[in-house]
Design a protein around this motif. Structure first.
Motif, PDB file in Angstrom:
ATOM      1  N   LEU A  46      -7.345  -4.803  10.599  1.00 44.64           N
ATOM      2  CA  LEU A  46      -6.244  -4.482   9.697  1.00 44.64           C
ATOM      3  C   LEU A  46      -5.946  -5.666   8.782  1.00 44.64           C
ATOM      4  CD1 LEU A  46      -3.664  -2.610  11.980  1.00 44.64           C
ATOM      5  CD2 LEU A  46      -5.292  -1.640  10.364  1.00 44.64           C
ATOM      6  N   GLY A  47      -5.819  -5.379   7.504  1.00 42.50           N
ATOM      7  CA  GLY A  47      -5.509  -6.444   6.548  1.00 42.50           C
ATOM      8  C   GLY A  47      -6.713  -7.235   6.092  1.00 42.50           C
ATOM      9  N   GLU A  48      -7.901  -6.888   6.580  1.00 37.78           N
ATOM     10  CA  GLU A  48      -9.106  -7.621   6.193  1.00 37.78           C
ATOM     11  C   GLU A  48     -10.086  -6.698   5.473  1.00 37.78           C
ATOM     12  OE1 GLU A  48      -9.121 -10.260  10.286  1.00 37.78           O
ATOM     13  OE2 GLU A  48     -11.016  -9.885   9.236  1.00 37.78           O
ATOM     14  N   SER A  49     -10.891  -7.277   4.601  1.00 36.91           N
ATOM     15  CA  SER A  49     -11.929  -6.514   3.908  1.00 36.91           C
ATOM     16  C   SER A  49     -13.067  -6.250   4.887  1.00 36.91           C
ATOM     17  CB  SER A  49     -12.435  -7.297   2.694  1.00 36.91           C
ATOM     18  OG  SER A  49     -13.468  -6.607   2.042  1.00 36.91           O
ATOM     19  N   TYR A  50     -13.543  -4.998   4.923  1.00 32.99           N
ATOM     20  CA  TYR A  50     -14.576  -4.639   5.894  1.00 32.99           C
ATOM     21  C   TYR A  50     -15.616  -3.746   5.226  1.00 32.99           C
ATOM     22  CZ  TYR A  50     -16.578  -3.296  10.380  1.00 32.99           C
ATOM     23  OH  TYR A  50     -17.435  -3.101  11.430  1.00 32.99           O
ATOM     24  N   TRP A 185       3.033   0.312  10.747  1.00 34.76           N
ATOM     25  CA  TRP A 185       1.693   0.188  11.330  1.00 34.76           C
ATOM     26  C   TRP A 185       0.778   1.291  10.819  1.00 34.76           C
ATOM     27  CZ3 TRP A 185      -1.003   3.633  14.510  1.00 34.76           C
ATOM     28  CH2 TRP A 185      -2.217   3.141  15.025  1.00 34.76           C
ATOM     29  N   LEU A 186       1.294   2.523  10.776  1.00 31.91           N
ATOM     30  CA  LEU A 186       0.474   3.642  10.330  1.00 31.91           C
ATOM     31  C   LEU A 186       0.103   3.497   8.849  1.00 31.91           C
ATOM     32  CD1 LEU A 186      -0.806   6.262  11.303  1.00 31.91           C
ATOM     33  CD2 LEU A 186       1.288   7.464  10.662  1.00 31.91           C
ATOM     34  N   SER A 187       1.034   2.991   8.043  1.00 30.01           N
ATOM     35  CA  SER A 187       0.739   2.762   6.621  1.00 30.01           C
ATOM     36  C   SER A 187      -0.321   1.683   6.459  1.00 30.01           C
ATOM     37  CB  SER A 187       2.018   2.359   5.875  1.00 30.01           C
ATOM     38  OG  SER A 187       2.987   3.387   5.927  1.00 30.01           O
ATOM     39  N   ASP A 188      -0.223   0.629   7.288  1.00 29.30           N
ATOM     40  CA  ASP A 188      -1.241  -0.432   7.240  1.00 29.30           C
ATOM     41  C   ASP A 188      -2.606   0.105   7.644  1.00 29.30           C
ATOM     42  OD1 ASP A 188       0.926  -3.126   8.459  1.00 29.30           O
ATOM     43  OD2 ASP A 188       0.654  -2.259   6.452  1.00 29.30           O
ATOM     44  N   LEU A 189      -2.621   1.006   8.632  1.00 30.97           N
ATOM     45  CA  LEU A 189      -3.883   1.596   9.065  1.00 30.97           C
ATOM     46  C   LEU A 189      -4.473   2.460   7.953  1.00 30.97           C
ATOM     47  CD1 LEU A 189      -5.928   2.076  11.327  1.00 30.97           C
ATOM     48  CD2 LEU A 189      -4.500   3.961  12.130  1.00 30.97           C
ATOM     49  N   ARG A 190      -3.626   3.261   7.313  1.00 28.24           N
ATOM     50  CA  ARG A 190      -4.072   4.062   6.172  1.00 28.24           C
ATOM     51  C   ARG A 190      -4.680   3.178   5.089  1.00 28.24           C
ATOM     52  NH1 ARG A 190       0.806   5.497   2.654  1.00 28.24           N
ATOM     53  NH2 ARG A 190       0.531   3.237   2.435  1.00 28.24           N
ATOM     54  N   ASP A 191      -3.984   2.067   4.782  1.00 29.55           N
ATOM     55  CA  ASP A 191      -4.482   1.158   3.750  1.00 29.55           C
ATOM     56  C   ASP A 191      -5.800   0.518   4.164  1.00 29.55           C
ATOM     57  OD1 ASP A 191      -1.137  -0.018   2.838  1.00 29.55           O
ATOM     58  OD2 ASP A 191      -2.239   1.804   2.302  1.00 29.55           O
ATOM     59  N   ALA A 192      -5.947   0.238   5.458  1.00 24.19           N
ATOM     60  CA  ALA A 192      -7.199  -0.366   5.941  1.00 24.19           C
ATOM     61  C   ALA A 192      -8.368   0.584   5.710  1.00 24.19           C
ATOM     62  CB  ALA A 192      -7.079  -0.713   7.425  1.00 24.19           C
ATOM     63  N   VAL A 193      -8.133   1.885   5.908  1.00 21.71           N
ATOM     64  CA  VAL A 193      -9.186   2.864   5.661  1.00 21.71           C
ATOM     65  C   VAL A 193      -9.502   2.925   4.169  1.00 21.71           C
ATOM     66  CG1 VAL A 193      -9.845   5.290   5.835  1.00 21.71           C
ATOM     67  CG2 VAL A 193      -8.532   4.228   7.673  1.00 21.71           C
ATOM     68  N   PHE A 194      -8.464   2.938   3.345  1.00 24.38           N
ATOM     69  CA  PHE A 194      -8.681   2.984   1.901  1.00 24.38           C
ATOM     70  C   PHE A 194      -9.368   1.721   1.380  1.00 24.38           C
ATOM     71  CE2 PHE A 194      -7.261   6.956   0.920  1.00 24.38           C
ATOM     72  CZ  PHE A 194      -5.928   7.233   1.206  1.00 24.38           C
ATOM     73  N   ASP A 195      -9.178   0.595   2.064  1.00 23.74           N
ATOM     74  CA  ASP A 195      -9.751  -0.669   1.603  1.00 23.74           C
ATOM     75  C   ASP A 195     -11.156  -0.925   2.137  1.00 23.74           C
ATOM     76  OD1 ASP A 195      -6.548  -2.437   1.720  1.00 23.74           O
ATOM     77  OD2 ASP A 195      -7.487  -1.230   0.142  1.00 23.74           O
ATOM     78  N   LEU A 196     -11.695  -0.013   2.937  1.00 22.70           N
ATOM     79  CA  LEU A 196     -13.070  -0.173   3.402  1.00 22.70           C
ATOM     80  C   LEU A 196     -14.011  -0.248   2.201  1.00 22.70           C
ATOM     81  CD1 LEU A 196     -13.116   2.438   6.319  1.00 22.70           C
ATOM     82  CD2 LEU A 196     -13.085  -0.052   6.541  1.00 22.70           C
TER      83      LEU A 196
END
Length: 564
Positions: A46-50, A185-196
């Motif tokens: 979470l919060g990292e580029s992947y 937390w759920l918003s951060d998780l959503r953003d993590a998916v969008f930032d993949l």
């Protein structure tokens, strides 16, 4: 051939395009292991580029792209987003659910709504049961591909529900604060998916797309993590006097792990070794971390540590390797964790064994620490099958690093005390434990838990001072209410319960045969076995008596024998 290669995030990918999975593509087929690995990769970053790889597509319409390579990941990502959408609804955030849905379906230039992901093989199941932001109009036939889609969707929803429950049950805060934390937390998780991140390879023609696809997939097998590390070390460490020590040492790592009697994976060892010393990272990121840390000056020290770690790591799973007779209690705890099928503690355990072998802690400290880890996972995993959203793995990795970095024994002991406190705090509720304990059964038709049942019966018998003629390794499981009663209507779930089971020696087992309960009690007493008071008083053995004895053993187990 015109090729366009662009770095894209999932956010950018899903805006302005629709993707078609043609019928001739293989169906969606990710198994539970793939889904769980994807979940862990996203939640642990979470919060990292992947980076999740490349996609090969060709233009098949004005804004439509047909997917030749990458459809499994694209479908999984879309299913994941739909599960997050449903989780927002649980939190009464329909606004956020609707915002997310805008990435799943969108208006075309004719103002017609269409799904961003279009499939032919799973149509209309995927569209109606997953992509749709409302209940399906009618049930649809479910085949193998639909089962895989449904399984992925349910796993994601289950993990999300479990994670949200942890936020919402925080007794240190009021309900509103808990809800805000859950939404965050759920918003951060959503953003993590969008930032993949993905590399999108776009071609004009379908024939060109397949040529690229074949090129990408016929270059040979991808290098394993172990191969990448070997190359990295040999770059810095050169042969001396005709002896190639780096290659010999890395070969020893391979040999130690591959010669184990059970299948062990060298790449998994590397991940655990690194997590126990430096960073809690996934397999995909370990090599990047190694490259950052290992250089010409320290390469030898790092390689030597991998060599010694390999032996210690193998001894966690292969307890006939590396443990002496006077260390059998540690080996028993490690065997228990294998019965529970638990791997999360491995980085922490590796650090403890390393500290013991390096002389930083005494055997008693190691034994007691592993005993508490065993007791916790007996309750958390073996009995209640509790889930963790990555927190336990991170906890053990952090603990492993504390132990590795400690210079004094007192620092390690303090870290162990802190870990033990955290384990106590995560202990399942008594009611949850009792409910799970009643579900542990063993009969001829329900034999998957046999090793766990034997483990429980041995520990309970030892605590209660049960004496046996012969070694405990030769004991068999006796059903006091005979399994033959199942044919007469008795339920497996009752006959197989712990409260109906005893460990007996082979000679006594032959005498018991299929005698009735009253006769069995006489035979057992004559052989020197102790009969629980609940069963001793019972004239007949029925479901009620068995459940009472199961409850007695369950309370003894959680409050005494396996209490951390």
């Amino acid at each position: 051939m015109k090729i366009e290669s662009q770095d894209r995030t999932v956010d950018q990918l899903l805006k302005g395009h629709t993707f078609v999975i043609p019928r001739f593509q293989r169906p969606y087929s990710w198994e539970a292991d793939h889904i769980n690995a994807f979940w862990n990769d996203v939640t642990e970053n979470l919060g990292e580029s992947y980076f999740i790889g490349s996609m090969v597509v060709f233009k098949s319409g004005r804004s439509q792209l047909s997917v030749v390579d990458g459809q499994q990941r694209l479908t999984t990502i879309t299913i994941f987003l739909c599960a997050i959408r449903e989780a927002f609804k649980i939190l009464d955030r329909d606004d956020l659910a609707s915002g997310l849905q805008a990435y799943i379906e969108q208006k075309n230039r004719d103002n017609e709504t269409e799904y961003v992901l279009k499939t032919e093989t799973s149509f209309p199941f995927l569209q109606e049961e997953v992509l749709k932001n409302s209940p399906a109009d009618a049930p649809y036939e479910v085949g193998r591909e639909e089962e895989a889609i449904e399984r992925a969707y349910n796993i994601f929803k289950s993990e999300l529900t479990s994670s949200l429950a942890e936020f919402l049950s925080d007794k240190e805060q009021d309900e509103e604060e808990n809800r805000k934390d859950a939404v965050k937390w759920l918003s951060d998780l959503r953003d993590a998916v969008f930032d993949l991140n993905v590399i999108l390879v776009t071609l004009d023609k379908e024939d060109d797309a397949y040529l690229i696809f074949e090129t990408l997939n016929t270059r040979g097998k991808d290098l394993a993590l172990a191969d990448l590390l070997r190359n990295h070390f040999t770059k810095f460490l050169k042969p001396q006097s005709g002896v190639d020590q780096p290659v010999l040492k890395w070969s020893k790592v391979y040999d130690v792990i591959s010669n184990a009697p059970m299948p062990l994976d060298t790449d998994t060892f590397i991940v655990h070794s690194w997590q126990s010393r430096y960073d809690f990272v996934t397999k995909a990121k370990v090599f990047a971390k190694v490259k950052d840390r290992v250089n010409k000056k320290n390469a030898k020290a790092h390689l030597d540590r991998f060599v010694t770690d390999a032996e210690q790591w193998r001894s966690i799973f292969d307890t006939d390797f590396g443990w002496k007779k006077n260390e059998k209690e540690v080996a028993r705890s490690l065997d228990a964790l294998r019965i529970f099928k638990v791997v999360q503690p491995t980085p922490g355990i590796l650090s403890l064994i390393r500290a013991y072998r390096d002389g930083k802690i005494r055997y008693k400290v190691l034994r007691d620490a592993l005993s508490n880890i065993e007791k916790f996972h007996f309750s958390f995993n073996a009995i209640t099958s509790s889930r963790s959203s990555g927190g336990i793995s991170g906890m053990y990795s952090s603990f492993g690093r504390q132990v590795f970095e400690a210079d004094e024994t007192s620092e390690i002991v303090a870290a162990i005390h802190d870990l033990t406190k955290k384990l106590r705090e995560r202990r399942p509720a008594d009611s949850e434990f009792d409910a799970g304990f009643e579900q542990v059964v063993f009969t001829k038709s329900h034999s998957s838990q046999k090793a766990l049942v034997q483990y429980i019966l041995k520990r309970v018998a030892k605590h209660e001072g049960q004496t046996y003629s012969g070694g405990t390794d030769d004991l068999t499981i006796e059903h006091l209410l005979s399994q033959s009663m199942i044919k007469s209507g008795a339920k497996d779930e009752v006959v197989g319960q712990i409260g109906n089971l005893m460990l007996v020696d082979d000679k006594t087992n032959e005498k018991l045969s299929t005698n009735d309960f009253a006769q069995k009690k006489k035979i057992l007493s004559a052989a020197g076995y102790q009969i629980p008071e609940i069963l001793k008083r019972a004239k007949t053995l029925d479901a009620r008596a068995i459940r009472r004895n199961t409850k007695r053993i369950s309370e003894l187990s959680r409050d005494v024998i396996w209490k951390v």
